[in-house]
Design an enzyme around this catalytic site. Structure first.
Site, PDB file in Angstrom:
ATOM      1  CD  GLU A 104      72.248   0.632  59.601  1.00 27.56           C
ATOM      2  OE1 GLU A 104      72.881   1.356  58.830  1.00 27.56           O
ATOM      3  OE2 GLU A 104      71.202   0.029  59.277  1.00 27.56           O
ATOM      4  CG  LEU A 117      73.968  -2.852  58.062  1.00 28.85           C
ATOM      5  CD1 LEU A 117      75.152  -3.392  57.296  1.00 28.85           C
ATOM      6  CD2 LEU A 117      72.947  -2.253  57.174  1.00 28.85           C
ATOM      7  CB  SER A 118      67.986  -4.648  59.770  1.00 30.24           C
ATOM      8  OG  SER A 118      66.588  -4.608  59.759  1.00 30.24           O
ATOM      9  CD  GLU A 119      69.040   0.506  56.803  1.00 34.65           C
ATOM     10  OE1 GLU A 119      68.641  -0.577  56.329  1.00 34.65           O
ATOM     11  OE2 GLU A 119      70.234   0.853  56.775  1.00 34.65           O
ATOM     12  CD  GLN A 174      75.868   4.311  58.807  1.00 33.35           C
ATOM     13  OE1 GLN A 174      76.040   3.555  57.862  1.00 33.35           O
ATOM     14  NE2 GLN A 174      76.357   4.055  60.015  1.00 33.35           N
ATOM     15  CG  PHE A 175      74.553   8.232  54.680  1.00 35.94           C
ATOM     16  CD1 PHE A 175      75.097   9.486  54.456  1.00 35.94           C
ATOM     17  CD2 PHE A 175      75.337   7.269  55.292  1.00 35.94           C
ATOM     18  CE1 PHE A 175      76.404   9.769  54.825  1.00 35.94           C
ATOM     19  CE2 PHE A 175      76.641   7.549  55.666  1.00 35.94           C
ATOM     20  CZ  PHE A 175      77.178   8.805  55.436  1.00 35.94           C
ATOM     21  N   PRO A 183      64.520   1.071  53.009  1.00 33.19           N
ATOM     22  CG  PRO A 183      66.535  -0.120  53.217  1.00 33.19           C
ATOM     23  CD  PRO A 183      65.983   1.265  53.007  1.00 33.19           C
ATOM     24  CG  HIS A 212      76.286   7.841  51.063  1.00 36.98           C
ATOM     25  ND1 HIS A 212      76.251   6.756  50.242  1.00 36.98           N
ATOM     26  CD2 HIS A 212      76.847   7.408  52.226  1.00 36.98           C
ATOM     27  CE1 HIS A 212      76.789   5.705  50.865  1.00 36.98           C
ATOM     28  NE2 HIS A 212      77.152   6.071  52.063  1.00 36.98           N
TER      29      HIS A 212
END
Ligand SMILES: Cc1ncc(C[n+]2csc(CCOP(=O)(O)OP(=O)(O)O)c2C)c(N)n1
Ligand SMILES: Cc1ncc(C[n+]2csc(CCOP(=O)(O)OP(=O)(O)O)c2C)c(N)n1
Ligand SMILES: [Mg+2]
Ligand SMILES: [Mg+2]
Lengths: 336, 385, 336, 385
Positions: free
Chosen positions: C29, C58-60, C82-83, C89, C129
């Site tokens: 992402e 946007l989908s891990e 991203q974090f 997920p 995060h």
């Protein structure tokens, strides 16, 4: 008073919980119409109807995620994950929401659900039907993680988990679902109406499964009877006296019981099916060494699954801690 | 099933005609809705200032999206549950949640200084992980249905959220169990730096409703009355047993993703300026002026009230003490704390406590993300030049 | 030769990997257009184009799941989560597919990808995060889990992870992303063309971060510099000599280094940000006691995060192991 | 976008007319496709027998769904990648995978006795966790596109799988990156005991394609030629850059979910008998007879060949030794084994090995699941009566 298998005892607990409190609902894949692939939920649909006993779409994240909402509204969801290896799609919902909802709401709205997971190997099942993911949950703050071993505990602990306000990951050792019968009283194990100490202590205390003095084995689930068998074997073969403690609660661990049994025996062994690295055994071993190392005559041993994917079932007996491996593990600690 | 041309009520007073005010909105209601918009706008602008001053942490701006929040909320009954994402972090203040609590949350406070009891406001916790609150909204409305109650639920989320599995699962459960849930998507066309064209191959979000056999409605997200109308119809339908609705409020993210983000790195900001003309607060004000419901005096009065409301929140924030270390432990379980907590708290209390750390300052080098990372002064253990 | 921060060193490694092998692709992402929220992937899009440097939906789970397919076809995906708190997920895809693909294909088609996860606290970030999920992966068989601490290691280990055939969970301690600079040679740390021992050993060995004899601290990531600082402090305050070992590889652990350092010092402490129960510290502690308990003068200590959700950031300094907590933890072990 | 009436080619020789044979299928191809159907049917029936004899484990029957597998595969080029779920476990044998390997898998063998190298057959591993292989299929076709190659991919899954997030994410990525992926859903109307009406609120699976802006095609899943035609068109479109397709093969699960399942517990089996009339192997045979391509002799010959092929596989299975314990360790990493494996193998080798355990016998009490659970003889540690 009846002689029940663990499956029957769990089923009894569900019936009792459903009849005691109409906020209890059950959801999962194939739990209603057929009563679950293991029949743990049999008869509930007929007795309590389709609004409370619910076959869901095939989506573990959907099941757990909607259960968070159900619980927020005031219901008491009992969720079934069909097999251990299918809990992973719900992992985000469990560790991010179920585990943290109480924290995020100042303890006011814990996601007070029970997530039942039939787990572990030994039933000759396909891939992902034999995993032991309990340590993943024990390492994820905000959950209680328990595992009964006897029918009577299964019933009492499930009732406690349902009445308990915090979320409980309820690991069911499927291998011993029907392995033996035990008398289970018809009287309720505690007053279901109040979340009293009895219920809480059922979810946080270990149980002495066998007396002994030379070494204590800490185990849970399907490895408890194996550990008892290993103890009998060593008694017969070598005259050694092994204690066996059924951990029951994996988070929080019953640290007092663990350290005092370890101190009393001076030698300890931890047994589980899950992979070794960073498993429950690592934690138990660390706790014992940290707290009572001076009482020990040998380092705490571990007999566990290996750090490999649970094998295809033709090799599961190679993977699973067996009576012989447990006995050898104990002997190693004894001969240190 | 889906409306391709976004529904619009408020015109521009010129070529674009106004449409009739939705049923049930009299002068009083229109003014009240406008008051909400002003409150949200005031909060947003103040929060950005607080962030710049280092008094709160990274903050997810919503300037321009007030209509999606206030309009949809205005359609809810008091008993209805609402589920905000971080982008609607302040919505609770319209339901009585103290402004200071929301600011506390942005300042990184846990416990009662930053979190609240959802049942007090029928307000889910502010949801950070994308799309994961959608199944919760489904569950709440489902529970109401099981209990025979007419409570509905509404969840906000971005167009980026539609890519997550939880979006699909939340909508699918809602459609199968026909829960009274409104899935309110603010399609602001950006997910941090990712444009909507990279999220989906459909032209609209509303089209996705077809996968669940539910209505998909597309509205002008800069139009608070369109947001109200679509949400109201959807909530009413849900309560009547008509199941869930997917609403796409088509809008644009006028500002940065968050205070740590610099959108000029990835998009043409002259384009943004065009969209900004459509912003809902001024637009609603003009509309009310055309209807002669609002004049300068009233407008000033509302703004002053909002300013005072937020200022009081800021004072409240400043009067709250930084939570003590026990806040980490005390709220995790509703039952007794496990022994690990007791030992943990002892350990924490055994060392001197650092003074409260300032939230991070505006980033340098710029970050597109949710966190501002500063160049450090050099960490020990790493050989320095 | 240049002085680089960890972010720059990681960026350098990516540029090197991209130019050495056109099968390397990057997905995540906001990684392409902006170069990632931390700028680790800056400049790659411009240099290598949108077919290889990809901003995804946007989908891990989608990112990791499609990367399994990319790798099956022969590409070498580098994935950015991203974090830390958004890896959940993708948990199913990681532990069920990424981890087991090699096993399921007789070692022929390991999911040879790198999953980069900026992790840990200390940056005043919102919820989720600041998590430290590394133990979850160390307990999930089939993965390698590593964590660099210095810019130079970050560069070499990332190159090793990319060329290495097995999947690597690459934990990046975001708190020290820009905390210091280090000379990073322009010469490649090993021959990228062959998966030789150099690359492999970078992914399985610990590093001595500070000499000392009275006690050894095992740490990783952002807690390594803190441990060094604690060691300096105890040197100054009490004249104690503390060794610090940067674990680097969390699975497999470098058992030889761990046990020999522990034996040499006789006292040991493990430090990490993650919750304590069943964390990496539990495993390190267990390994040491199991293997060299007789060399120990005190039980191994642990200074870790608590068994609670990572707190809201105003309290993160209460949660995170600090120099003082580490020093106190060491003193406790020293005074046993 | 979606076709509501399932596409059908093969009629019933009576009222239901046959439609023209799809382009590219001559006599030879039709017979070859029929041969595949016969092989799959033969395997399935034999596998059930082996399970009843305790020679393999729980087995997921596919009797009646051969057309969805063979028809779709027949549409693939050799270079195309295919991704089966457990329900298509035997599809590999049509691409040269030894029958013994598939049977080995059902017997619970790992390593080369039960697993294979996907690259040898462009065949993903048999996927047990529902829907999770869909993103893999997307990734493979995406990789081909990145490399400028014309390879497509095709994944099979059930209608139950459409409820999982991975379904949504796999299709969304495929649609955004326009990969040449065919999502082939066998809607057999049951997911274990759960009817399709409990999975989704849409009447069809094909409708869900609208959420991705891709074609959704509904076909008669009992008709191998319809399966072929839809898959062929979708694959060709994909290779030409037209992106992915969702195909819904509407069919019925004639048999139990698996050998551990008793469907009479949850559905009306007289209903099942009606659907069984449509089964594809006999239907294709009748069709070929009407075209005078097949006669009794040819049919007997094909059946005998298939029988021998499977029989050889069974002999192969019986000649394979149970894998040793090293199989647990040797294939986990492609690089050197970590020290934990060396120690693990030592531990395993230090105890006597149990003889190979028989796979589980048919269940008692009945289970609806994937596993047969027997009442045990009583476990130690639990007080017995
Ligand atoms: C599961 C998860 N992944 C990643 C992130 C990081 N993140 C925060 S906001 C954001 C973009 C969200 O875009 P959209 O859904 O369109 O909502 P918007 O921010 O535009 O309101 C991302 C990727 C997150 N919060 N959760
Ligand atoms: C993630 C996951 N959850 C649950 C299961 C257990 N399970 C095996 S098959 C099945 C039903 C699948 O139904 P469907 O997708 O319609 O495929 P079919 O079996 O009908 O071919 C279930 C729930 C699983 N294999 N994977
Ligand atoms: Mg957006
Ligand atoms: Mg099905």
């Amino acid at each position: 008073m009846a002689e029940l298998t663990m499956v029957e005892a769990l089923n009894k607990a569900l019936h009792e919980a459903f009849s005691a409190d109409d906020r209890v609902v059950l959801l999962g894949e194939d739990v209603a119409q057929t009563g679950g692939v293991f029949r743990v939920t049999a008869g509930l649909l007929k007795e309590y109807g389709g609004e409370r006993v619910i076959d869901t779409p095939l989506s573990e994240a959907g099941i757990v995620g909607t259960a968070v909402g159900l619980s927020l509204y005031g219901l008491l969801p009992v969720v079934e994950i069909q097999f251990d290896g299918f809990v992973y799609p719900a992992f985000e919902q469990i560790v991010v929401h179920v585990a943290r909802y109480g924290w995020r709401t100042n303890g006011e709205c814990p996601a007070n659900m029970v997530i039942r997971i039939p787990f572990g190997g030994g039933v000759r099942a396909p891939e992902l039907h034999s995993d032991s993911p309990e340590a993943l949950f024990a390492h994820s703050p905000g959950l209680k993680v328990v595992c009964p071993t006897t029918p009577s505990d299964a019933r009492a602990m499930l009732l406690a988990a349902i009445t308990h306000p915090d979320p409980v990951i309820f690991m069911e050792p499927k291998r011993i679902y029907r392995a033996g019968r035990q008398e289970v009283s018809d009287a309720l194990p505690f007053d279901l109406g109040s979340t009293n100490g009895d219920a809480s202590s059922l979810l946080s205390t270990a149980r002495l499964a066998r007396e002994g003095n030379d070494l204590v084995i800490f185990a849970y689930g399907a490895t408890v009877p194996l550990s008892v068998e290993a103890a009998e074997k060593l008694k017969t073969d070598k005259g050694t006296s092994l204690r066996v403690v059924d951990l029951r609660s994996l988070y929080p661990l019953d640290v007092d019981a663990i350290t005092s049994h370890a101190s009393a025996c001076g030698r300890a062994l931890v047994v589980h099916e899950a992979p070794r690295t960073a498993g429950i055994g690592a934690e138990v071993s660390s706790l014992i060494h940290e707290r009572v190392m001076l009482d020990l005559e040998a380092p705490v041993g571990r007999v566990t699954g290996f750090d490999v994917p649970f094998p295809q079932f033709a090799n599961e007996d190679d993977y699973l801690p067996s009576v012989e491996r447990i006995a050898r593990g104990a002997e190693k600690v004894l001969s240190f | 099933m889906s409306t391709q041309e976004p529904l619009r009520i408020i015109g521009d007073g010129g070529e674009l005609p106004d449409h009739p005010v939705p049923d049930g909105l009299g002068e009083k209601e229109l003014l009240e809705l406008y008051r909400w918009l002003v409150i949200l706008r005031t909060f947003d602008e103040r929060a950005v200032m607080l962030q710049r001053q280092g008094r709160v942490g990274t903050y997810p701006l919503y300037w321009g999206e007030e209509g999606t929040t206030a309009g949809a909320l205005f359609a809810c009954e008091d008993a209805d549950w609402i589920f905000p994402s971080y982008r609607q972090c302040s919505v609770g203040i319209l339901r009585g949640l103290p402004v200071a609590t929301v600011l506390g949350w942005v300042r990184g406070y846990g416990g009662p200084a930053g979190f609240y009891n959802p049942r007090d406001y029928r307000l889910g916790p502010i949801c950070v992980p994308i799309a994961t609150h959608l199944p919760h909204a489904t569950g709440v409305a489902w529970a109401a249905k099981i209990r025979g109650e007419r409570t509905a639920s509404l969840a906000w989320f971005g167009e980026g959220a539609t890519s997550e599995g939880d979006f699909h699962e939340g909508l699918n459960f809602a459609s199968v169990f026909r829960t009274a849930t409104v899935f309110f998507c603010t399609n602001n066309q950006w997910a941090i730096s990712t444009p909507v064209t990279r999220q989906m191959a459909t032209r609209t979000v509303a089209e996705k409703a077809a996968a669940y056999g539910i209505p998909g409605i597309r509205i002008d997200g800069f139009d608070p009355l369109a947001c109200y109308k679509a949400a109201k119809e959807a909530l009413d339908r849900g309560r009547e047993g008509g199941g869930p609705t997917l609403i796409e409020a088509f809008t644009y993210r006028i500002k940065a993703h968050g205070t740590a983000d610099d959108p000029s790195l990835y998009r043409d900001e002259t384009e943004t300026q065009k969209w900004a003309q459509l912003e809902p607060v001024g637009r609603m004000a003009s509309f009310l002026r055309r209807l002669e419901i609002l004049d300068d005096d009233k407008n000033d009065e509302l703004k002053a009230e909002a300013k005072e409301m937020v200022a009081e929140g800021v004072r409240g924030l400043e009067s709250v003490e930084q939570p003590g270390p026990e806040v980490m432990f005390d709220y995790v379980y509703a039952s007794d704390n496990p022994w690990t907590f007791t030992e943990g708290l002892e350990e924490v209390n055994s060392v001197a406590r650092k003074p409260e750390a300032a939230p991070p300052q505006p980033p340098s080098p710029p970050s597109a993300g949710d966190v501002e990372i500063q160049p450090g002064s050099g960490a020990p253990g790493v050989e320095e030049a």
